[in-house]
Design an enzyme around this catalytic site. Structure first.
Site, PDB file in Angstrom:
ATOM      1  N   LYS A  89      -0.056   3.165   1.831  1.00 44.22           N
ATOM      2  CA  LYS A  89      -0.413   1.808   2.238  1.00 44.22           C
ATOM      3  C   LYS A  89      -1.715   1.815   3.003  1.00 44.22           C
ATOM      4  O   LYS A  89      -1.840   2.634   3.920  1.00 44.22           O
ATOM      5  CB  LYS A  89       0.710   1.267   3.122  1.00 44.22           C
ATOM      6  N   LYS A 142       0.354   5.770   5.935  1.00 40.30           N
ATOM      7  CA  LYS A 142      -0.032   4.406   6.306  1.00 40.30           C
ATOM      8  C   LYS A 142      -1.312   4.496   7.115  1.00 40.30           C
ATOM      9  O   LYS A 142      -1.359   5.121   8.171  1.00 40.30           O
ATOM     10  CB  LYS A 142       1.070   3.742   7.120  1.00 40.30           C
TER      11      LYS A 142
HETATM   12  C1  PBG Z   1       3.656  -3.023  10.920  1.00 42.02           C
HETATM   13  C2  PBG Z   1       3.374  -3.495   9.531  1.00 42.02           C
HETATM   14  C3  PBG Z   1       2.122  -3.918   9.087  1.00 42.02           C
HETATM   15  C4  PBG Z   1       2.274  -4.289   7.764  1.00 42.02           C
HETATM   16  C5  PBG Z   1       3.609  -4.088   7.409  1.00 42.02           C
HETATM   17  N1  PBG Z   1       4.284  -3.565   8.535  1.00 42.02           N
HETATM   18  C6  PBG Z   1       0.816  -4.102   9.752  1.00 42.02           C
HETATM   19  C7  PBG Z   1       0.423  -3.338  10.925  1.00 42.02           C
HETATM   20  O1  PBG Z   1       0.491  -2.120  10.922  1.00 42.02           O
HETATM   21  O2  PBG Z   1       0.007  -3.995  11.887  1.00 42.02           O
HETATM   22  C8  PBG Z   1       1.133  -4.808   6.933  1.00 42.02           C
HETATM   23  C9  PBG Z   1       1.420  -5.402   5.637  1.00 42.02           C
HETATM   24  C10 PBG Z   1       0.317  -6.208   5.088  1.00 42.02           C
HETATM   25  O3  PBG Z   1      -0.820  -6.249   5.603  1.00 42.02           O
HETATM   26  O4  PBG Z   1       0.580  -6.845   4.060  1.00 42.02           O
HETATM   27  N2  PBG Z   1       4.865  -2.416  11.141  1.00 42.02           N
END
Ligand code: PBG
Length: 337
Positions: free
Chosen positions: A261, A204
């Site tokens: 991601k 991520k």
């Molecule tokens: C955080 C989380 C995020 C997303 C899913 N879970 C964003 C972040 O790290 O602030 C992002 C998903 C998206 O942008 O569609 N646990």
């Protein structure tokens, strides 16, 4: 002499592109409704669906509307949903205490969906960002200059057990703390939930494209504070080898599926993971990827349906077995007609 120019070619790859039926026969990647997981946002109360401004067609849903949406997705052949709660700011604190409340919104949502649509796979996020005032995925150290990795993992493991008890099929740690997959696996097994799976957000990245999601769940504050960015836990977009390290650690710690991601900007990473492991690979086409296609379509600069299809096809072609996408319902609908 352009008009009688002749090439003596044994190979003319265009031959199999000549007609629609030939093109269909040699098509290598095909999208189907079962390829998609729909992320859904849930809110407390009875208010009507509340559209997220930067994500046209995506709504914050109350529990009743959430269940309706899940039924519709199931009918369309979408196999899974990933639930994200938007909490009342009054319930947030520094420690994300409400994440361990046994009746917290997302747990009620899981029970309601599982009861109404038992065949639908339900996935929940394991991270503290919806619950903390600072919006970070974990609790902070005493000096407040970093997330406290190990203390956070302890909380996430308890959170995962609550989610398993509510009936979730897969827990999805999206926090990027070290050792959390192992911590969660041990806690689940210890509580008797040996059948609850882990979909690990393995690679991520610290992406600027999460903006619309942070508006959707109200965790935007952390993104830009001087105090701390998510760069100490989410991966540097510049790094490729590190994604393999992360994925192999998660696999060794017991992850059942590994996620990349964002998706569209990280196709090389999806391919790397596909080649590094035999585990199923998921990819998350995130909020910013969705928003940019919609924004350009609104301006009349891109064709929405074709870009939607192509963006997802590319992610599957890169090696993803399953794709989290806000286009899940639209794609399933389009693929059926
Ligand atoms: C955080 C989380 C995020 C997303 C899913 N879970 C964003 C972040 O790290 O602030 C992002 C998903 C998206 O942008 O569609 N646990």
């Amino acid at each position: 002499m352009a008009e009688n120019f002749k090439l003596d070619l044994a190979h003319r790859p265009r031959r199999v592109r000549r007609t629609a039926s030939l093109r269909a026969m040699v098509e290598e990647t095909v999208l189907r409704p079962a390829d998609f997981i729909a992320p859904l946002f849930v809110v407390e109360g009875r208010s009507p669906p509340d559209e997220i401004k930067s994500m046209p067609g995506v709504y914050r849903l109350n529990l009743v509307d959430l269940v309706k949406e899940c039924l519709a997705l199931h009918k369309l052949g979408v196999p899974a949903v990933a639930l994200f709660p938007k909490l009342d700011p009054k319930l947030k604190d520094d420690e994300g205490t409400h994440a361990l409340n046994e009746d917290t919104l997302v747990l009620r949502a899981v029970r309601a969906v599982k009861k109404a649509v038992p065949a639908l796979t339900v996935i929940t996020d394991v991270a503290l960002d919806p619950y903390t005032t600072h919006g970070h995925d974990g609790v902070l150290t005493a000096a407040r200059d970093d997330v406290d990795n190990d203390r956070t993992v302890g909380i996430l493991a308890r959170m995962a057990v609550l989610q398993a008890r509510a009936g979730v099929d897969l827990v999805a740690p999206s926090d990027m703390m070290d050792g959390r997959v192992g911590g969660i696996r041990r806690a689940l097994d210890g509580a008797g939930f040996t059948g609850t799976g882990i979909l690990a957000y393995s690679a991520k990245y610290n992406s600027a494209y999460y903006g619309p999601f942070r508006d959707a769940v109200g965790s935007a504050q952390a993104a830009g504070t001087r105090l701390l960015s998510k760069a100490t836990y989410q991966m540097n977009p510049a790094n490729r080898r590190e994604a393999i390290t992360e994925a192999l650690l998660d696999e060794a710690e017991g992850a059942d599926m590994l996620m990349v991601k964002p998706a569209g900007l990280y196709l090389d990473i999806i391919r790397d993971l596909r080649e590094a492991t035999r585990k199923p690979i998921a990819a998350y086409q995130i909020s910013g990827e969705y928003a940019q296609i919609h924004a350009a379509a609104r301006l009349g600069w891109l064709d929405l349906a074709r870009c939607r299809h192509e963006s997802l096809l590319a992610i599957k072609r890169a090696g993803a077995d399953v794709i989290l996408t806000y286009f899940a319902r639209d794609m399933a609908t389009a693929l059926r007609t």
